[in-house]
Design an enzyme around this catalytic site. Structure first.
Site, mmCIF file in Angstrom:
data_model
loop_
_atom_site.group_PDB
_atom_site.id
_atom_site.type_symbol
_atom_site.label_atom_id
_atom_site.label_comp_id
_atom_site.label_asym_id
_atom_site.label_seq_id
_atom_site.Cartn_x
_atom_site.Cartn_y
_atom_site.Cartn_z
ATOM 1 N N TYR A 40 0.842 -1.196 0.000
ATOM 2 C CA TYR A 40 0.000 0.000 0.000
ATOM 3 C C TYR A 40 0.880 1.250 0.000
ATOM 4 O O TYR A 40 2.089 1.172 -0.147
ATOM 5 C CB TYR A 40 -0.984 -0.063 1.162
ATOM 6 C CG TYR A 40 -1.918 -1.251 1.056
ATOM 7 C CD1 TYR A 40 -2.743 -1.409 -0.055
ATOM 8 C CD2 TYR A 40 -1.941 -2.246 2.028
ATOM 9 C CE1 TYR A 40 -3.574 -2.508 -0.190
ATOM 10 C CE2 TYR A 40 -2.776 -3.354 1.901
ATOM 11 C CZ TYR A 40 -3.585 -3.480 0.792
ATOM 12 O OH TYR A 40 -4.403 -4.575 0.658
ATOM 13 N N CYS A 44 -7.096 -21.906 3.274
ATOM 14 C CA CYS A 44 -7.582 -22.091 1.901
ATOM 15 C C CYS A 44 -7.892 -20.761 1.208
ATOM 16 O O CYS A 44 -7.973 -20.714 -0.024
ATOM 17 C CB CYS A 44 -8.829 -22.971 1.909
ATOM 18 S SG CYS A 44 -10.251 -22.262 2.773
#
Length: 651
Positions: A170, A342
């Site tokens: 960022y 996941c």
């Protein structure tokens, strides 16, 4: 106490944190359209504070509207947002945690029409792939002030501390990085100046005693980017500027798999500890927080004991189980619901697409405002006899929730163990990771079902006779899926991925895997990690189409997981015939080629394993019949578990 260090207090400036478990900032997408606090957001953070976290750092909150990262992100850009932010700080503190909030600007990674950056250089791999507008010197100076004003709002709202977002690619990282900062003014000559001035100005406006945490990018994991040696020099300057603690990570959107490490890297818990140790070596007395992929409290305890870090952040694991700290403190490690790493329910397949966070294994995530904890799930008005056929993820969750609600539950499966297709998913091993978290999920379900008194009938095939004998009120069919067998000449010479992963068939040294979706890729990597020569053949233009974006980057980027495993990939390639010693394929435009292989593995997808006769028998025997999970439509664990939860909730 077995985890003495983990539950020992520590200080950030003059603020005492009751233990060394930190919830890091993770955008969940529950804020309103203006970035305002919502009841959904309050419920989510309240559950984690109540679960025993020492310090909660609220997610990245945008300091200006041109710095917004994603839809549903929290805002801190205007004074009108302070009342809602105060409610958020209060709900964290009254439940025993110290509250901090992260302030951020996306820069070239912002979800806006015209991104801003230090130079006219955007990202390469990950959208938004727009050329940003270069900020003027005066605009950078204004941004310093905007960061500081956001910190003032945090203090006014009652947060105990503020964290400055200086990592993950960022705006502040963009100024620190040689990859994105090519300026000739003072902010280019001294790339750390922007960060230093922000900290100094926050201290000026909020007071020297107001704690400032800096989330530091200790390595961008890209050639020519921020190095750890440079980050150490930046850290020393930030301490001089007034930083009271560091939260150490690394990476940017082009190395996103280093930020949100997927299960392909899951062998190493504490992913960022190696970087944190380097930062700690130069900042000495300033507390350092770090983590990455943490599920095992022993790893956290060890890192603190060895002095690598002063506190450990536990991120996605707290999405999966908000009670992790309490369960660790009470020694209930077997009751911890494991995070699968996941990225399916949280950042990868939801937040990045503007959808609020779910969790693959915890259907209550995001719904804590309705059900603060599982005890609040409504009990059944009338006890029913519920027969569940199939002990895969959908059936297991349905059995757990139905029993929790007071029903009499019988779970039948023809396998010797519970798990269904999740047992298959738990098998693959990779060079740097594995799927053992799925195996731990199966063990968690086994323990929970035992505690709830669910009657398990394993090694038992359900048929019409059994259904009639049991006389259930409700039948839930969750019989999972089976491999799709395409109509290809010679397909009888191939073996299925199921049989390979379960060890039912022997494979040779040279392998062709037909199918480049999730199952095909994981099977290929597993075989390659065992030292085999593997080629994936995929008819579509790319592999991994059904894999969430962070894992996909990990697989496909230069030097990524497929490359490390030396797996060869052929896309736009159709298998026209399977032979005993390989496959004939058609490569565009019209080239026919033979690929020699000792074993051909079929991983071309899955189909429902629904027995129509069993379904009809269930309809005759019971008042309510449901078909859920892969038996309804082959999908992923997240779909199966959520479907099981809500089906049981409606009985």
């Amino acid at each position: 106490m077995p985890f003495e260090k983990l539950f020992e207090p520590f200080y950030i400036a003059k603020t005492m944190v009751p233990n060394r478990i930190v919830m890091p900032p993770m955008v969940v997408g529950y804020a309103g359209p203006r970035g305002e606090v919502t009841d959904q957001l309050l419920g989510y953070y309240e559950a984690r504070a109540r679960g025993g976290v020492g310090l909660i750092i609220v997610e990245a909150s945008y300091i200006r509207e041109d710095g917004k990262l994603v839809e549903g992100e929290l805002g801190i850009y205007h004074d009108s947002l302070i009342p809602g932010l105060a409610r958020l700080a209060d709900v964290i503190k009254i439940n025993g945690a110290v509250s901090a909030i992260q302030i951020a600007h996306g820069g070239i990674q912002a979800h806006v029409d015209e991104p801003l950056g230090p130079s006219r250089i955007g990202r390469v791999l990950v959208p938004p792939a727009k050329t940003p507008r270069e900020l003027t010197t005066e605009e950078v100076e204004k941004l310093v002030e905007d960061f500081a004003k956001a910190a003032v709002r945090a203090k006014q709202a009652g947060f105990d501390a503020v964290e400055v977002h200086g990592t993950h690619g960022y705006l502040i990282t963009q100024f620190l990085s040689p990859l994105t900062n090519k300026r000739n003014d003072k902010y280019g000559v001294d790339r750390a100046l922007f960060a230093v001035e922000i900290v100094q100005r926050i201290k000026s406006l909020c007071g020297r005693d107001y704690p400032v945490i800096f989330r530091l990018n200790a390595n961008e994991f890209l050639e020519g980017g921020i190095t750890t040696e440079y980050a150490k020099e930046v850290a020393k300057r930030l301490v001089d500027a007034g930083v009271d603690a560091f939260d150490v990570t690394g990476g940017n959107y082009d190395s996103m798999d280093a930020i949100l490490t997927p299960y392909f890297y899951a062998k190493e818990e504490g992913w960022f500890f190696k970087l944190a140790r380097e930062i700690k070596s130069v900042v000495k007395e300033t507390p350092v927080i770090s983590g990455g992929l943490i599920t095992d409290p022993r790893v956290a305890e060890d890192a603190i004991t060895k002095g690598w870090v002063d506190a450990v952040f536990v991120g996605r694991q707290l999405i999966a189980d908000p009670e992790w700290p309490r369960k660790v403190r009470e020694g209930l490690l077997d009751d911890i619901r494991p995070c699968l790493a996941c990225n399916e329910g949280c950042i990868g397949n939801r937040v990045f697409y503007g959808r609020p966070t779910w969790c693959a294994v915890n259907p209550l995530t995001g719904f804590e405002h309705k059900w603060p904890r599982e005890e609040y799930i409504p009990r059944a008005n009338a006890k029913r006899k519920v027969l569940i056929i199939g002990a895969g993820p959908a059936g297991l969750e349905a059995a757990r929730v139905a029993a929790m609600r007071g029903h009499d539950v019988i779970l039948v499966d023809e396998g010797r163990e519970i798990g269904g297709t999740a047992s298959l998913a738990a098998v693959p091993r990779f060079l740097e990771g594995d799927k053992l978290r799925v195996a731990r999920l199966n063990e968690w379900y086994k323990k929970q079902l035992g505690k709830l008194g669910v009657k398990l009938m394993l090694s038992k095939r359900a048929d019409a006779k059994l259904v009639e004998e049991l006389k259930p009120d409700v039948v839930i069919i969750a019989t999972g899926s089976k491999p799709l067998i395409p109509r290809i000449p010679g397909i009888e010479h191939a073996v299925t991925d199921d049989d390979v992963l379960l060890g039912k068939t022997q494979v040779g040294k040279t392998i062709v895997v037909i199918g480049g979706g999730l199952v095909g890729v994981e099977t290929a990597l597993h075989l390659a990690a065992e030292g085999r020569d593997v080629t994936i053949v995929e008819a579509l233009p790319e592999v991994a189409r059904d894999i969430e974006p962070v894992s996909k980057i990990a697989l496909l980027r230069p030097g990524g997981v497929l490359w490390k495993h030396r797996v060869k990939v052929l896309t736009n390639t159709t298998v026209v015939e399977v032979k005993k010693d390989g496959v004939d394929v058609l490569i565009p435009p019209l080239e026919r080629k033979f690929i020699k292989a000792d074993t051909v593995v079929l991983a071309a997808g899955r189909v429902s394993n629904l027995d129509r006769g069993l379904l009809e028998a269930a309809k005759r025997a019971a008042r309510e019949v449901y078909v859920i999970g892969d038996a309804k439509n082959p999908r992923k664990i997240i779909d199966a578990i959520h479907e099981g939860f809500y089906t049981a909730l409606n009985i």
